[in-house]
Design a protein around this motif. Structure first.
Motif, PDB file in Angstrom:
ATOM      1  N   ARG A 656       0.829  -1.200   0.000  1.00 41.09           N
ATOM      2  CA  ARG A 656       0.000   0.000   0.000  1.00 41.09           C
ATOM      3  C   ARG A 656       0.869   1.258   0.000  1.00 41.09           C
ATOM      4  O   ARG A 656       0.585   2.238  -0.691  1.00 41.09           O
ATOM      5  N   SER A 657       1.943   1.213   0.801  1.00 39.85           N
ATOM      6  CA  SER A 657       2.829   2.379   0.913  1.00 39.85           C
ATOM      7  C   SER A 657       3.506   2.683  -0.427  1.00 39.85           C
ATOM      8  O   SER A 657       3.571   3.839  -0.855  1.00 39.85           O
ATOM      9  N   LYS A 658       4.004   1.619  -1.098  1.00 39.40           N
ATOM     10  CA  LYS A 658       4.682   1.808  -2.383  1.00 39.40           C
ATOM     11  C   LYS A 658       3.709   2.323  -3.442  1.00 39.40           C
ATOM     12  O   LYS A 658       4.051   3.202  -4.236  1.00 39.40           O
ATOM     13  N   VAL A 659       2.519   1.758  -3.456  1.00 45.77           N
ATOM     14  CA  VAL A 659       1.513   2.208  -4.421  1.00 45.77           C
ATOM     15  C   VAL A 659       1.125   3.652  -4.150  1.00 45.77           C
ATOM     16  O   VAL A 659       0.937   4.450  -5.068  1.00 45.77           O
ATOM     17  N   LYS A 660       1.038   3.989  -2.871  1.00 42.29           N
ATOM     18  CA  LYS A 660       0.678   5.363  -2.501  1.00 42.29           C
ATOM     19  C   LYS A 660       1.752   6.345  -2.999  1.00 42.29           C
ATOM     20  O   LYS A 660       1.445   7.425  -3.514  1.00 42.29           O
ATOM     21  N   GLN A 661       3.034   5.960  -2.834  1.00 41.92           N
ATOM     22  CA  GLN A 661       4.134   6.816  -3.293  1.00 41.92           C
ATOM     23  C   GLN A 661       4.076   6.980  -4.820  1.00 41.92           C
ATOM     24  O   GLN A 661       4.237   8.077  -5.353  1.00 41.92           O
ATOM     25  N   PHE A 662       3.870   5.857  -5.508  1.00 40.76           N
ATOM     26  CA  PHE A 662       3.796   5.923  -6.974  1.00 40.76           C
ATOM     27  C   PHE A 662       2.626   6.795  -7.416  1.00 40.76           C
ATOM     28  O   PHE A 662       2.746   7.604  -8.331  1.00 40.76           O
ATOM     29  N   THR A 663       1.486   6.620  -6.762  1.00 41.01           N
ATOM     30  CA  THR A 663       0.286   7.399  -7.104  1.00 41.01           C
ATOM     31  C   THR A 663       0.543   8.891  -6.898  1.00 41.01           C
ATOM     32  O   THR A 663       0.162   9.736  -7.731  1.00 41.01           O
ATOM     33  N   ALA A 664       1.188   9.235  -5.781  1.00 45.56           N
ATOM     34  CA  ALA A 664       1.479  10.642  -5.500  1.00 45.56           C
ATOM     35  C   ALA A 664       2.393  11.232  -6.579  1.00 45.56           C
ATOM     36  O   ALA A 664       2.180  12.351  -7.056  1.00 45.56           O
ATOM     37  N   SER A 665       3.426  10.453  -6.976  1.00 49.83           N
ATOM     38  CA  SER A 665       4.343  10.917  -8.008  1.00 49.83           C
ATOM     39  C   SER A 665       3.612  11.103  -9.338  1.00 49.83           C
ATOM     40  O   SER A 665       3.813  12.093 -10.040  1.00 49.83           O
ATOM     41  N   TYR A 666       2.776  10.141  -9.655  1.00 51.07           N
ATOM     42  CA  TYR A 666       2.022  10.203 -10.914  1.00 51.07           C
ATOM     43  C   TYR A 666       1.095  11.406 -10.907  1.00 51.07           C
ATOM     44  O   TYR A 666       1.008  12.157 -11.887  1.00 51.07           O
ATOM     45  N   MET A 667       0.387  11.617  -9.797  1.00 57.45           N
ATOM     46  CA  MET A 667      -0.606  12.691  -9.732  1.00 57.45           C
ATOM     47  C   MET A 667       0.063  14.063  -9.718  1.00 57.45           C
ATOM     48  O   MET A 667      -0.505  15.047 -10.222  1.00 57.45           O
ATOM     49  N   ASP A 668       1.255  14.176  -9.134  1.00 54.86           N
ATOM     50  CA  ASP A 668       1.976  15.462  -9.156  1.00 54.86           C
ATOM     51  C   ASP A 668       2.230  15.894 -10.597  1.00 54.86           C
ATOM     52  O   ASP A 668       2.018  17.058 -10.967  1.00 54.86           O
ATOM     53  N   LYS A 669       2.704  14.943 -11.408  1.00 54.64           N
ATOM     54  CA  LYS A 669       2.977  15.250 -12.809  1.00 54.64           C
ATOM     55  C   LYS A 669       1.673  15.546 -13.559  1.00 54.64           C
ATOM     56  O   LYS A 669       1.604  16.448 -14.387  1.00 54.64           O
ATOM     57  N   PHE A 670       0.653  14.741 -13.260  1.00 60.92           N
ATOM     58  CA  PHE A 670      -0.622  14.924 -13.950  1.00 60.92           C
ATOM     59  C   PHE A 670      -1.245  16.276 -13.617  1.00 60.92           C
ATOM     60  O   PHE A 670      -1.765  16.974 -14.488  1.00 60.92           O
ATOM     61  N   LEU A 671      -1.183  16.696 -12.345  1.00 59.34           N
ATOM     62  CA  LEU A 671      -1.820  17.950 -11.919  1.00 59.34           C
ATOM     63  C   LEU A 671      -1.152  19.160 -12.561  1.00 59.34           C
ATOM     64  O   LEU A 671      -1.802  20.180 -12.819  1.00 59.34           O
ATOM     65  N   ILE A 672       0.177  19.066 -12.765  1.00 61.35           N
ATOM     66  CA  ILE A 672       0.872  20.179 -13.425  1.00 61.35           C
ATOM     67  C   ILE A 672       0.278  20.402 -14.814  1.00 61.35           C
ATOM     68  O   ILE A 672      -0.056  21.521 -15.200  1.00 61.35           O
ATOM     69  N   LYS A 673       0.131  19.290 -15.575  1.00 58.36           N
ATOM     70  CA  LYS A 673      -0.441  19.393 -16.908  1.00 58.36           C
ATOM     71  C   LYS A 673      -1.913  19.796 -16.839  1.00 58.36           C
ATOM     72  O   LYS A 673      -2.392  20.589 -17.641  1.00 58.36           O
ATOM     73  N   TYR A 674      -2.627  19.228 -15.871  1.00 52.32           N
ATOM     74  CA  TYR A 674      -4.065  19.479 -15.740  1.00 52.32           C
ATOM     75  C   TYR A 674      -4.340  20.959 -15.454  1.00 52.32           C
ATOM     76  O   TYR A 674      -5.177  21.593 -16.097  1.00 52.32           O
ATOM     77  N   LYS A 675      -3.596  21.525 -14.483  1.00 51.57           N
ATOM     78  CA  LYS A 675      -3.824  22.928 -14.110  1.00 51.57           C
ATOM     79  C   LYS A 675      -3.385  23.885 -15.223  1.00 51.57           C
ATOM     80  O   LYS A 675      -4.015  24.908 -15.479  1.00 51.57           O
ATOM     81  N   LYS A 676      -2.272  23.513 -15.866  1.00 47.81           N
ATOM     82  CA  LYS A 676      -1.792  24.345 -16.968  1.00 47.81           C
ATOM     83  C   LYS A 676      -2.829  24.415 -18.086  1.00 47.81           C
ATOM     84  O   LYS A 676      -3.106  25.481 -18.632  1.00 47.81           O
ATOM     85  N   LYS A 677      -3.429  23.272 -18.388  1.00 48.93           N
ATOM     86  CA  LYS A 677      -4.424  23.210 -19.444  1.00 48.93           C
ATOM     87  C   LYS A 677      -5.678  23.980 -19.084  1.00 48.93           C
ATOM     88  O   LYS A 677      -6.228  24.735 -19.885  1.00 48.93           O
ATOM     89  N   HIS A 678      -6.158  23.848 -17.836  1.00 46.71           N
ATOM     90  CA  HIS A 678      -7.412  24.469 -17.433  1.00 46.71           C
ATOM     91  C   HIS A 678      -7.242  25.958 -17.110  1.00 46.71           C
ATOM     92  O   HIS A 678      -8.206  26.726 -17.198  1.00 46.71           O
ATOM     93  N   ASN A 679      -6.035  26.372 -16.688  1.00 49.47           N
ATOM     94  CA  ASN A 679      -5.799  27.804 -16.429  1.00 49.47           C
ATOM     95  C   ASN A 679      -5.769  28.593 -17.736  1.00 49.47           C
ATOM     96  O   ASN A 679      -6.129  29.768 -17.798  1.00 49.47           O
ATOM     97  N   ASN A 680      -5.273  27.924 -18.782  1.00 50.06           N
ATOM     98  CA  ASN A 680      -5.244  28.587 -20.078  1.00 50.06           C
ATOM     99  C   ASN A 680      -6.645  28.661 -20.691  1.00 50.06           C
ATOM    100  O   ASN A 680      -6.953  29.471 -21.517  1.00 50.06           O
TER     101      ASN A 680
END
Length: 680
Positions: A656-680
């Motif tokens: 669970r801990s490893k999956v949580k770390q991977f998920t957090a890393s994945y979502m950090d990258k995804f949110l950067i793209k997501y916010k950039k797209k929606h702010n524009n």
């Protein structure tokens, strides 16, 4: 608001039934919710085909009364009807056109209507009383492959469909009545149903029909046991209100409580509901899971535990043969054959096996076990013990060609195959009785349609006349043999115990002596010529037989020589085939493991993304898509590490801990793209 009422239960029911006569008829309203079909629609021509493609004739005879052909009705011994095959106009010769065994083709549906239930949506009720085993309706829809079926499951789930209308037709094929179908799609589930589903062969295609399990009263809701796992669908509450209701449809509860075998297979293997419940109870006490094979909807472990008794009466043989003609699973076929193999020697039931399309059935079974030499040997030994009959069934089924091929390919079975071919070579071939023969026999006070012969006897055609023939006894009779009985036909009055009224004889005038002697000489000459002709035919037949034996001997010698030269090539081919099968098996296993890993990660990954919806303003649809992507990536990583490893029952704290770390890393990258797209 109208309501239902309870009445005295019909025979076969253990509690009162509810009638819905006062409920409004919603049939026309329900018909607007889907496309009503007249026939199944097939994604391609190969789908829905019965495994025995050759049409099989029955041995009934045309019988018109008041302009209706009464042949092959429910009171007859029609072998097609007994083995769940419909007769077809133009193909079933002696029974004539439009016989009574064409219920699917003629759409002889019961009088039913759709009504609105209190909690289950639409339901189907009887508009008049329905008798036990009466055909109610055909379950129709799109006939699709398993790949399409699984894609539609996902698609319908994403679209939020609450009801699924899938029914398994045969291994790898399903009927989908979601968008297209018949009124049968509205029949609801019950844990104590009054109807059942049976699979029939109609013009070479498989059809699913709903039949009455007991007498169904006018106004009673028609239900059957869905008896299928819901393929991962969310469990739904069952509203059948039966005393034995398990509470839910779909999910784990339904899987554990559903029947371990479809009804027709259970009856053929002498499996009762009590036996199934006891087995399920024992497995649960031992903490073992209960699951059914997705390929054929049976519990393999339960079937392996069965030791069915030998067939002891004709009804047993009928049930076994009707399933064997359609069975595709080797395990089920073994258990059913066990009941036939253990029949007492010289039993009259062996004649019953041959009558019920026996040779055609054994061709199918030999093909099913073509890579299992011990089982092939058992089947061939059993066929060798079967009683002698006419050669017609052997020719029409082409079992002689199948046995000859086995003998060529398998040296261990060559001796048995040659014995069988030699035995069949001595059988006699006769012309089948035609409608003309029946009319001629009727004029001579013999109604062939109403004579029930003892086991081993058949009606054949010889020299333009119907005769009674027993191949085992090598006996031919002009009159019915002792032990024959006249089957009673309630539609026709009988006079003095005779089936037909004798016509008055016509006395012929006596010839003078000279004319009498001339006719006598002519008659003797004709008899002499006939005897000489028979002898000549016998000599020609013997000559032909010897020629065939010599050709067969030469052919066998040539085959043996060729086999010796090709041995190394065949070994390599067999090895290559084995490698291909192993690769196919591993591919299937990997696909199964991938599905299990997806399910494992999907059990907790979506929960890790909820905070992103709440804190980061991420939409639910984007969160759902991210969860799917993360699950696929994690599954791919696990399979790269070890393609044979299976997921654990529950994720560990470290996992669970490893999956949580991977998920957090994945979502950090995804949110950067997501916010950039929606702010524009």
């Amino acid at each position: 608001m109208s309501s239902s009422r309870s009445v005295t239960p019909p025979k076969g029911s253990n509690h009162s039934v509810k009638l819905f006569l006062d409920e409004e008829d919603k049939t026309q309203e329900a018909l607007k919710t889907f496309k009503c079909l007249e026939e199944n629609q097939y994604a391609n021509k190969k789908l829905g085909n019965a495994k025995h493609n050759e049409f099989m004739e029955c041995d009934c005879y045309e019988e018109f009364e008041d302009g209706t052909n009464r042949a092959c009705d429910e009171n007859s011994d029609c072998i097609n009807r007994l083995t769940l095959i419909e007769c077809v106009n133009g193909l079933c010769g002696s029974c004539g056109d439009d016989c009574q065994n064409q219920r699917f083709q003629r759409k002889q549906y019961a009088d039913v209507a759709v009504f609105q239930t209190k909690l289950k949506g639409y339901g189907v009720r009887a508009q008049s009383d329905i008798e036990p085993h009466q055909f109610i309706y055909e379950y129709m829809g799109d006939v699709i492959s398993e790949d399409v079926f699984r894609d539609r499951l996902v698609d319908y789930d994403q679209k939020g469909y609450q009801h699924f209308y899938f029914m398994m037709l045969q291994n790898g094929e399903f009927i989908d009545a979601t968008a297209k179908g018949s009124l049968a799609r509205f029949c609801n589930h019950s844990c104590n149903p009054n109807a059942y589903v049976n699979k029939w062969v109609v013009s070479g295609k498989l059809k699913m029909g709903i039949f009455a399990h007991r007498r169904i009263l006018k106004g009673e809701e028609i239900t059957f046991d869905y008896n299928v796992d819901r393929y991962g669908a969310t469990a739904q509450k069952c509203y059948c209100e039966e005393p034995n209701c398990i509470g839910f449809l779909g999910g784990k509860t339904q899987t554990d409580a559903a029947s371990l075998l479809p009804q027709n297979m259970a009856e053929a293997l002498v499996v009762s509901v009590t036996m199934e419940k006891q087995w399920i109870k024992l497995k649960k006490q031992q903490g073992e899971k209960i699951a059914k094979s997705e390929e054929n909807n049976i519990n393999i472990e339960f079937v392996e535990s069965l030791n069915p008794p030998p067939c002891g009466k004709p009804e047993d043989v009928i049930k076994v043969m009707s399933v064997l003609l359609q069975v595709e699973d080797a395990l089920l076929a073994r258990k059913l054959l066990q009941r036939l193999f253990n029949i007492e020697p010289n039993s009259n039931l062996h004649h019953q096996i041959l009558k019920l399309h026996g040779y055609t059935c054994f061709v199918k079974l030999l093909q099913l076990f073509k890579e299992d030499s011990p089982m092939e040997a058992k089947i061939l030994d059993f066929i060798l013990k079967l009683p002698k009959t006419t050669k017609n069934g052997i020719i029409s089924s082409q079992i002689d060609k199948e046995v000859e091929q086995i003998g060529k390919l398998n040296s261990e079975l060559e001796g048995t195959c040659n014995k069988l071919l030699q035995k069949w070579n001595d059988f006699e071939t006769y012309k089948r009785i035609t409608k003309k023969d029946i009319k001629e026999a009727s004029s001579k006070m013999v109604d062939l349609r109403r004579i029930r012969l003892p086991p081993g006897w058949e009606v054949v055609h010889e020299n333009g006349k119907p005769m009674y023939y027993n191949a085992q006894q090598k006996t031919k009779l002009h009159q019915p043999p002792s032990g024959s009985s006249k089957t009673f036909n309630p539609r026709r009055p009988q006079t003095n115990g005779n089936l037909t009224t004798p016509k008055p004889s016509i006395k012929r005038s006596r010839l003078d002596d000279e004319e009498y002697e001339k006719q006598k000489l002519r008659r003797l000459e004709k008899e002499k010529e006939a005897i000489e002709k028979v002898k000549e035919e016998e000599r020609e037949a013997l000559k032909l037989k010897l020629e065939m034996e010599n050709r067969r001997k030469s052919e066998l010698e040539r085959i043996i020589a060729e086999a010796n030269r090709q041995r190394d090539v065949e070994k390599e081919q067999l090895a290559q085939s084995e490698r291909e099968r192993e690769e196919k098996r591993l591919k299937k296993k990997n696909h199964h493991l991938e599905h299990r890993w997806d399910k494992f990660f999907a059990s907790f990954v979506p929960g890790l993304l909820r905070r992103y919806e709440q804190n980061e303003g991420l939409s639910h649809d984007h969160a759902k898509q991210c969860a799917r992507d993360i699950v696929k990536i994690l599954t791919s990583k696990e399979l790269k590490k070890d393609v044979t490893k299976t997921p654990p029952e529950e994720p560990s704290k470290d996992k669970r801990s490893k999956v949580k770390q991977f998920t957090a890393s994945y979502m950090d990258k995804f949110l950067i793209k997501y916010k950039k797209k929606h702010n524009n």
